[in-house]
Design a protein around this motif. Structure first.
Motif, mmCIF file in Angstrom:
data_model
loop_
_atom_site.group_PDB
_atom_site.id
_atom_site.type_symbol
_atom_site.label_atom_id
_atom_site.label_comp_id
_atom_site.label_asym_id
_atom_site.label_seq_id
_atom_site.Cartn_x
_atom_site.Cartn_y
_atom_site.Cartn_z
ATOM 1 N N THR A 42 -31.781 56.485 6.918
ATOM 2 C CA THR A 42 -32.880 56.505 5.927
ATOM 3 C C THR A 42 -32.866 56.694 4.747
ATOM 4 O O THR A 42 -32.227 57.737 4.770
ATOM 5 C CB THR A 42 -33.706 55.054 6.414
ATOM 6 O OG1 THR A 42 -34.275 56.913 7.369
ATOM 7 C CG2 THR A 42 -34.193 54.056 7.516
ATOM 8 N N PRO A 43 -33.776 55.816 3.203
ATOM 9 C CA PRO A 43 -33.105 56.524 2.584
ATOM 10 C C PRO A 43 -33.906 58.364 2.484
ATOM 11 O O PRO A 43 -33.232 58.683 2.318
ATOM 12 C CB PRO A 43 -33.563 55.740 1.225
ATOM 13 C CG PRO A 43 -34.072 54.527 1.612
ATOM 14 C CD PRO A 43 -33.654 54.717 3.023
ATOM 15 N N VAL A 44 -35.324 58.035 2.834
ATOM 16 C CA VAL A 44 -36.538 59.128 2.873
ATOM 17 C C VAL A 44 -35.987 59.795 3.453
ATOM 18 O O VAL A 44 -35.788 61.345 2.981
ATOM 19 C CB VAL A 44 -37.391 58.881 2.848
ATOM 20 C CG1 VAL A 44 -39.433 60.122 2.440
ATOM 21 C CG2 VAL A 44 -38.539 57.733 1.503
ATOM 22 N N CYS A 45 -35.331 59.429 4.138
ATOM 23 C CA CYS A 45 -35.269 60.858 6.128
ATOM 24 C C CYS A 45 -33.827 60.989 5.591
ATOM 25 O O CYS A 45 -33.535 62.193 5.668
ATOM 26 C CB CYS A 45 -34.941 60.244 7.143
ATOM 27 S SG CYS A 45 -36.397 59.425 7.385
ATOM 28 N N THR A 46 -33.225 60.379 4.464
ATOM 29 C CA THR A 46 -31.477 61.443 4.410
ATOM 30 C C THR A 46 -32.534 62.576 3.546
ATOM 31 O O THR A 46 -31.537 63.850 3.700
ATOM 32 C CB THR A 46 -30.216 60.317 2.991
ATOM 33 O OG1 THR A 46 -30.415 59.271 4.262
ATOM 34 C CG2 THR A 46 -29.559 61.382 3.480
ATOM 35 N N VAL A 121 -43.431 57.849 13.164
ATOM 36 C CA VAL A 121 -43.888 58.325 11.763
ATOM 37 C C VAL A 121 -43.129 59.468 11.397
ATOM 38 O O VAL A 121 -42.430 60.252 12.366
ATOM 39 C CB VAL A 121 -45.248 58.154 12.115
ATOM 40 C CG1 VAL A 121 -46.654 56.855 12.675
ATOM 41 C CG2 VAL A 121 -45.831 59.552 13.027
ATOM 42 N N ARG A 122 -43.578 60.129 10.567
ATOM 43 C CA ARG A 122 -43.192 61.878 9.794
ATOM 44 C C ARG A 122 -43.778 62.984 10.706
ATOM 45 O O ARG A 122 -45.125 63.010 9.979
ATOM 46 C CB ARG A 122 -43.369 61.134 8.170
ATOM 47 C CG ARG A 122 -41.798 61.128 8.104
ATOM 48 C CD ARG A 122 -41.869 60.822 6.406
ATOM 49 N NE ARG A 122 -41.160 59.382 6.304
ATOM 50 C CZ ARG A 122 -39.794 59.299 6.391
ATOM 51 N NH1 ARG A 122 -38.851 60.491 6.655
ATOM 52 N NH2 ARG A 122 -39.077 58.398 5.847
ATOM 53 N N SER A 123 -44.011 62.785 11.795
ATOM 54 C CA SER A 123 -44.991 64.227 12.183
ATOM 55 C C SER A 123 -43.794 65.542 12.134
ATOM 56 O O SER A 123 -42.694 65.856 12.569
ATOM 57 C CB SER A 123 -44.936 63.093 13.504
ATOM 58 O OG SER A 123 -45.509 62.666 14.580
HETATM 59 C C1 BEZ Z 1 -37.091 56.156 5.110
HETATM 60 O O1 BEZ Z 1 -36.350 55.198 3.703
HETATM 61 O O2 BEZ Z 1 -36.704 56.873 5.357
HETATM 62 C C2 BEZ Z 1 -38.265 55.456 6.032
HETATM 63 C C3 BEZ Z 1 -39.069 54.413 4.790
HETATM 64 C C4 BEZ Z 1 -39.361 53.268 5.497
HETATM 65 C C5 BEZ Z 1 -39.506 53.191 7.074
HETATM 66 C C6 BEZ Z 1 -38.115 53.638 7.989
HETATM 67 C C7 BEZ Z 1 -37.386 55.025 8.002
#
Ligand code: BEZ
Length: 211
Positions: A42-46, A121-123
């Motif tokens: 997933t993009p943000v996690c990357t 979620v992002r904990s």
């Molecule tokens: C992401 O881009 O990492 C992401 C965004 C929404 C849900 C899960 C992951």
């Protein structure tokens, strides 16, 4: 009930990209950061994982071990790690836990069912050498975290663990800190030989004591 500041961080054993992790043994006497990612590829996690890899030496300097978690399995993480390197230029240099059965995510309350039943979620949990939770922050999946802020809080936490001080709004390493109200003026003169500036009887600033 959700884990709160001051609670003991739960111990666990889990598989990771760096082999089996026995969490307490892995942390030893260090500080620790456990942070969750909703899903692999997933993009943000990357972007976040590349950033934590880039900052690894900053965490090392602070005697802090970082451990990521994503609910996919380790085989999936190993596939994703190539993308993280391609996309950000940084190789995963810390363990990323596999948690397909949500064992660790459930222990730490990283799944918020009204946001998603299946993704974390992002904990972020900062854990002290005493294994107690010193900070917990939760971001939604759509917002990448600011890991400079996590470093800033670590600096503040580590300072307060060694000296009777707290840190003011927007404080950064090197700036003046606040003397605890439990310290009398007389004690403050002894403990903080660089002196202090009184704005109010309960608001006294002193230069950062460990510099
Ligand atoms: C992401 O881009 O990492 C992401 C965004 C929404 C849900 C899960 C992951």
């Amino acid at each position: 009930m959700a884990l709160q500041i001051g609670d003991v961080a739960p111990d666990f054993t889990a598989e990771s990209t760096a082999g089996t992790i026995h969490f307490y043994d892995y942390l030893g006497d260090s500080w620790g950061i456990l942070f969750s990612h909703p899903k692999d590829f997933t993009p943000v996690c990357t972007t976040e994982l590349g950033e934590v890899a880039r900052l690894k030496s900053e965490f090392d300097k602070r005697n802090t071990k970082v451990v990521g978690l994503s609910v996919d399995d380790v085989a999936s993480h190993n596939g994703w790690s190539g993308d993280i390197k391609d996309a950000t230029g940084y190789e995963l240099n810390f363990p990323l836990l596999g948690d397909p059965d949500h064992k660790v995510a459930d222990l730490y309350g990283m799944i918020h069912p009204n946001a998603s039943d299946t993704l974390t979620v992002r904990s972020v949990y900062v854990i002290g050498p005493d294994k107690k939770i010193k900070l917990e922050i939760t971001y939604p999946a759509s917002t990448g975290r600011n890991f400079q802020e996590i470093l800033r809080v670590l600096d503040s936490l580590q300072l307060s663990a060694s000296y009777s001080v707290s840190t003011p709004v927007n404080w950064h390493e090197g700036e003046d800190v606040i003397i605890a109200t439990s310290v009398s003026d007389e004690e403050a003169r002894e403990k903080f030989p660089k002196g202090f500036r009184e704005v109010k009887p309960y608001l006294r600033f002193t230069p950062q004591p460990n510099r």
